[in-house]
Design an enzyme around this catalytic site. Structure first.
Site, PDB file in Angstrom:
ATOM      1  N   ASP A   1       0.976  -1.047  -0.342  1.00 36.76           N
ATOM      2  CA  ASP A   1      -0.140   0.014  -0.336  1.00 36.76           C
ATOM      3  C   ASP A   1       0.895   1.056   0.345  1.00 36.76           C
ATOM      4  OD1 ASP A   1      -2.688  -0.973   0.018  1.00 36.76           O
ATOM      5  OD2 ASP A   1      -2.491  -1.070   2.711  1.00 36.76           O
TER       6      ASP A   1
ATOM      7  N   LYS B   1      -2.492   4.702  -4.475  1.00 34.33           N
ATOM      8  CA  LYS B   1      -2.858   5.727  -4.985  1.00 34.33           C
ATOM      9  C   LYS B   1      -1.419   6.154  -5.139  1.00 34.33           C
ATOM     10  CE  LYS B   1      -7.225   7.261  -3.292  1.00 34.33           C
ATOM     11  NZ  LYS B   1      -8.047   8.219  -2.356  1.00 34.33           N
TER      12      LYS B   1
ATOM     13  N   MET C   1      -7.084   9.749   9.952  1.00 33.51           N
ATOM     14  CA  MET C   1      -7.755   9.594   7.884  1.00 33.51           C
ATOM     15  C   MET C   1      -7.924  11.362   8.489  1.00 33.51           C
ATOM     16  SD  MET C   1      -8.447   6.107   5.956  1.00 33.51           S
ATOM     17  CE  MET C   1      -8.987   5.486   7.489  1.00 33.51           C
TER      18      MET C   1
END
Ligand code: SAH
Length: 260
Positions: free
Chosen positions: A46, A68, A183
């Site tokens: 990740d 991402k 987050m």
């Protein structure tokens, strides 16, 4: 590290190890995580897992990025789990490497549920979550007898990127003396407002810990009333944790990392 004098389980071909890489500092990897990384045929990793950790892979290991990057859409969760299944069926030693701990806001459970459904053997190797390692590297104790008898981990972000609707702010404000948001950076203003509205003091200390345990760790100390403006005026770069509570005050005496 070839001869670790501890009996390690065999990494069998056709199995998946779901491994927590810790918050960043490679020294915080467990021996079991390192053993897995050194023996994997394929590592599916990740965004939060740094180069410093990937470099322990075997020279001919295949490294597959599953996060991402560069504005490209991230592979969705189904693609990632499908990939793990294909690799395991292909008799690879598959290592799924995640930041922190795989079961702390890491979707590790979803991946393991799928593997279980497909009858693929897996092992879960816990990692030090950023919620614990990050506080240690910021000199903020999770608990002290004088401040808090509980710690609460909260996600500031649901599947659509919003503050989750099901957070009971009143219950948190009343019963959770130390709050650690994952987050949460994009919504720090909203988080602080909700806590104040629910009864927390505007002057309560807040720490924002960015890139915890990494070479560029940054810590910003603020209060509930000022934290959103302080973050906006700062050059802080995620990933970041938001810590709310009196435990933050201990940093003044316990910041071993930058004051040493
Ligand atoms: N499984 C991870 C959490 C994944 S959710 C764990 O156990 O740590 C991603 C969030 O984790 C980030 O948005 C941030 O809030 C936090 N995080 C992960 N690594 C971090 C780090 N090195 N420094 C600060 N926050 C981190």
């Amino acid at each position: 590290m070839e001869n670790i004098p501890i009996k390690m389980p065999n990494f069998e071909p056709g199995t998946v190890w779901v491994v927590g890489a810790g918050p960043g500092d490679p020294g915080l990897l467990s021996l079991l995580a390192l053993h897995g990384i050194q023996n994997a045929d394929v590592i599916v990793y990740d965004a939060l897992v740094g180069e410093d950790i990937i470099r322990f892979a075997r020279e001919n290991a295949v490294l597959e990025y599953a996060g991402k990057r560069g504005g490209k859409p991230s592979p969705n969760q189904k693609d990632i789990t499908d990939r793990l299944v294909v690799l395991a069926r292909d008799k690879k030693r598959v290592l799924r490497l995640k930041g922190g701990d795989p079961f702390v806001f890491g979707r590790g459970a979803e991946e393991c549920l799928r593997l279980a459904k497909e009858n693929i053997s897996f092992r879960i190797v816990p990692g030090i979550t950023a919620g614990i390692g990050g506080l240690a590297y910021a000199g903020i104790p999770m608990t002290t007898r004088g401040t808090n008898s509980a710690v609460t981990f909260i996600t500031g972000h649901n599947a659509s990127g919003e503050v989750p609707d099901d957070i009971n702010w009143k219950a948190l404000a009343d019963g959770a003396p130390a709050l650690i948001f994952f987050m949460g950076m994009a919504h720090i203003g909203r988080i602080a407002d909700q806590l104040k509205e629910a009864g927390r003091s505007a002057t309560e200390p807040v720490a924002i810990i960015c890139k915890a345990t990494m070479p560029k760790q940054q810590v910003l100390i603020s209060t509930l009333q000022n934290c959103a403006a302080d973050v906006a005026a700062s050059d802080l770069i995620p990933p970041a944790l938001i810590v709310v509570g009196d435990i933050v005050n201990f940093r003044e005496q316990l910041d071993w990392l930058t004051s040493g």
